[in-house]
Design a protein around this motif. Structure first.
Motif, PDB file in Angstrom:
ATOM      1  N   LYS A  29      40.221  29.530  39.846  1.00  0.00           N
ATOM      2  CA  LYS A  29      39.818  30.299  41.030  1.00  0.00           C
ATOM      3  C   LYS A  29      39.717  31.758  40.621  1.00  0.00           C
ATOM      4  CE  LYS A  29      39.903  30.939  45.741  1.00  0.00           C
ATOM      5  NZ  LYS A  29      38.668  31.654  45.915  1.00  0.00           N
ATOM      6  N   VAL A  30      38.504  32.201  40.395  1.00  0.00           N
ATOM      7  CA  VAL A  30      38.271  33.563  39.936  1.00  0.00           C
ATOM      8  C   VAL A  30      38.241  34.520  41.128  1.00  0.00           C
ATOM      9  CG1 VAL A  30      35.750  33.370  39.960  1.00  0.00           C
ATOM     10  CG2 VAL A  30      36.836  34.941  38.385  1.00  0.00           C
ATOM     11  N   ASP A  31      38.847  35.685  40.963  1.00  0.00           N
ATOM     12  CA  ASP A  31      38.890  36.693  42.019  1.00  0.00           C
ATOM     13  C   ASP A  31      37.589  37.501  41.971  1.00  0.00           C
ATOM     14  OD1 ASP A  31      39.354  38.846  43.738  1.00  0.00           O
ATOM     15  OD2 ASP A  31      41.479  38.934  43.220  1.00  0.00           O
ATOM     16  N   LEU A  32      36.673  37.205  42.885  1.00  0.00           N
ATOM     17  CA  LEU A  32      35.367  37.857  42.892  1.00  0.00           C
ATOM     18  C   LEU A  32      35.464  39.351  43.199  1.00  0.00           C
ATOM     19  CD1 LEU A  32      33.235  35.113  44.675  1.00  0.00           C
ATOM     20  CD2 LEU A  32      33.480  35.535  42.223  1.00  0.00           C
ATOM     21  N   ASP A  33      36.494  39.771  43.951  1.00  0.00           N
ATOM     22  CA  ASP A  33      36.666  41.196  44.234  1.00  0.00           C
ATOM     23  C   ASP A  33      37.011  41.960  42.964  1.00  0.00           C
ATOM     24  OD1 ASP A  33      36.027  40.986  46.894  1.00  0.00           O
ATOM     25  OD2 ASP A  33      38.108  40.972  47.591  1.00  0.00           O
ATOM     26  N   VAL A  34      37.865  41.384  42.131  1.00  0.00           N
ATOM     27  CA  VAL A  34      38.218  42.034  40.865  1.00  0.00           C
ATOM     28  C   VAL A  34      36.977  42.140  39.986  1.00  0.00           C
ATOM     29  CG1 VAL A  34      39.548  41.804  38.721  1.00  0.00           C
ATOM     30  CG2 VAL A  34      40.650  41.357  40.907  1.00  0.00           C
ATOM     31  N   LEU A  35      36.233  41.046  39.887  1.00  0.00           N
ATOM     32  CA  LEU A  35      35.008  41.063  39.080  1.00  0.00           C
ATOM     33  C   LEU A  35      33.995  42.074  39.618  1.00  0.00           C
ATOM     34  CD1 LEU A  35      34.315  37.288  38.358  1.00  0.00           C
ATOM     35  CD2 LEU A  35      35.216  39.012  36.794  1.00  0.00           C
ATOM     36  N   GLY A  36      33.793  42.079  40.932  1.00  0.00           N
ATOM     37  CA  GLY A  36      32.847  43.009  41.546  1.00  0.00           C
ATOM     38  C   GLY A  36      33.245  44.453  41.352  1.00  0.00           C
ATOM     39  N   ASP A  85      47.146  33.477  30.763  1.00  0.00           N
ATOM     40  CA  ASP A  85      48.109  32.557  31.366  1.00  0.00           C
ATOM     41  C   ASP A  85      47.567  31.135  31.492  1.00  0.00           C
ATOM     42  OD1 ASP A  85      49.910  34.638  31.661  1.00  0.00           O
ATOM     43  OD2 ASP A  85      49.249  35.112  33.698  1.00  0.00           O
ATOM     44  N   LEU A  86      46.269  30.951  31.293  1.00  0.00           N
ATOM     45  CA  LEU A  86      45.658  29.629  31.430  1.00  0.00           C
ATOM     46  C   LEU A  86      45.864  28.803  30.164  1.00  0.00           C
ATOM     47  CD1 LEU A  86      42.231  30.421  33.124  1.00  0.00           C
ATOM     48  CD2 LEU A  86      44.327  29.635  34.201  1.00  0.00           C
ATOM     49  N   ASP A  87      46.034  27.500  30.352  1.00  0.00           N
ATOM     50  CA  ASP A  87      46.165  26.578  29.222  1.00  0.00           C
ATOM     51  C   ASP A  87      44.873  25.771  29.108  1.00  0.00           C
ATOM     52  OD1 ASP A  87      47.208  25.148  27.119  1.00  0.00           O
ATOM     53  OD2 ASP A  87      48.220  23.690  28.403  1.00  0.00           O
ATOM     54  N   CYS A  88      43.808  26.445  28.678  1.00  0.00           N
ATOM     55  CA  CYS A  88      42.501  25.803  28.536  1.00  0.00           C
ATOM     56  C   CYS A  88      41.706  26.580  27.496  1.00  0.00           C
ATOM     57  CB  CYS A  88      41.764  25.775  29.868  1.00  0.00           C
ATOM     58  SG  CYS A  88      41.309  27.405  30.487  1.00  0.00           S
ATOM     59  N   ARG A 133      38.553  43.464  28.861  1.00  0.00           N
ATOM     60  CA  ARG A 133      39.095  44.092  30.069  1.00  0.00           C
ATOM     61  C   ARG A 133      39.127  43.073  31.216  1.00  0.00           C
ATOM     62  NH1 ARG A 133      36.492  48.963  33.572  1.00  0.00           N
ATOM     63  NH2 ARG A 133      38.286  49.332  34.899  1.00  0.00           N
ATOM     64  N   LEU A 134      38.048  42.291  31.347  1.00  0.00           N
ATOM     65  CA  LEU A 134      38.002  41.237  32.360  1.00  0.00           C
ATOM     66  C   LEU A 134      39.034  40.157  32.068  1.00  0.00           C
ATOM     67  CD1 LEU A 134      34.177  40.752  32.871  1.00  0.00           C
ATOM     68  CD2 LEU A 134      35.777  41.883  34.392  1.00  0.00           C
ATOM     69  N   TYR A 135      39.141  39.781  30.811  1.00  0.00           N
ATOM     70  CA  TYR A 135      40.112  38.771  30.378  1.00  0.00           C
ATOM     71  C   TYR A 135      41.519  39.161  30.839  1.00  0.00           C
ATOM     72  CZ  TYR A 135      42.615  35.675  27.142  1.00  0.00           C
ATOM     73  OH  TYR A 135      43.457  34.733  26.598  1.00  0.00           O
ATOM     74  N   ASP A 136      41.889  40.415  30.588  1.00  0.00           N
ATOM     75  CA  ASP A 136      43.211  40.904  30.983  1.00  0.00           C
ATOM     76  C   ASP A 136      43.355  41.001  32.500  1.00  0.00           C
ATOM     77  OD1 ASP A 136      43.985  41.122  28.313  1.00  0.00           O
ATOM     78  OD2 ASP A 136      43.374  43.229  28.177  1.00  0.00           O
ATOM     79  N   ALA A 137      42.347  41.546  33.175  1.00  0.00           N
ATOM     80  CA  ALA A 137      42.418  41.746  34.627  1.00  0.00           C
ATOM     81  C   ALA A 137      42.525  40.424  35.384  1.00  0.00           C
ATOM     82  CB  ALA A 137      41.206  42.530  35.116  1.00  0.00           C
ATOM     83  N   LEU A 138      41.879  39.376  34.879  1.00  0.00           N
ATOM     84  CA  LEU A 138      41.918  38.069  35.538  1.00  0.00           C
ATOM     85  C   LEU A 138      43.140  37.239  35.124  1.00  0.00           C
ATOM     86  CD1 LEU A 138      38.146  37.113  35.279  1.00  0.00           C
ATOM     87  CD2 LEU A 138      39.377  37.876  37.316  1.00  0.00           C
TER      88      LEU A 138
END
Length: 140
Positions: A60-67, A31-34, A22-27
């Motif tokens: 650059k992780v969105d801390l609001d989404v994670l929180g 789309d990352l190439d790593c 769920r976090l993988y999709d939300a963040l």
């Protein structure tokens, strides 16, 4: 199982077991190439079981989404193979475009370009309400 350590990137630890995807999709990690390691159902003394995400990139992780999704997550910033910063999260007071209002009479249903904004109404029960129509979103 052997999972390499990362040189420069981010480790998301203490994720509630079974919710890493769920976090993988939300963040938007697809789309990352790593290299991204998704480790599910790891034994944890504190939590019983937990998930971990390792991102081998200066992302650059969105801390609001994670929180919003899981306020118990620990975010570790890794540089040159060492943890240089560790952050605990709080539930954000407001989230924008993380959820969509499900009320068909809400202005956001009619005005598609309008941001979906929710405010934290009840931190104990993790309830957010739509800024426009006050509809409830429970994030559990």
């Amino acid at each position: 199982m052997n999972i390499d350590s990362i040189k420069n990137g981010i480790v998301l630890d203490h994720i509630t077991a079974g919710t890493a995807m769920r976090l993988y999709d939300a963040l938007g990690l697809d789309d990352l190439d790593c290299t991204i390691a998704i480790i599910k159902n790891v034994k944890s003394n504190k939590m019983g079981k937990k998930d971990i995400l390792k991102i081998d990139n200066d992302f650059k992780v969105d801390l609001d989404v994670l929180g919003y999704l899981d306020p118990n997550i620990t975010v570790s910033i890794i540089r040159d193979g060492k943890t240089i910063e560790k952050q605990k999260l709080d539930m954000p007071k407001q989230i924008t475009n993380v959820e969509r209002c499900k009320n068909p009479r809400c202005i956001t249903s009619v005005e598609q370009d309008l941001d979906n904004i929710f405010y934290l109404a009840n931190p104990e029960d993790r309830i957010y309400r739509c800024l426009y129509c006050d509809s409830k979103v429970e994030n559990k």
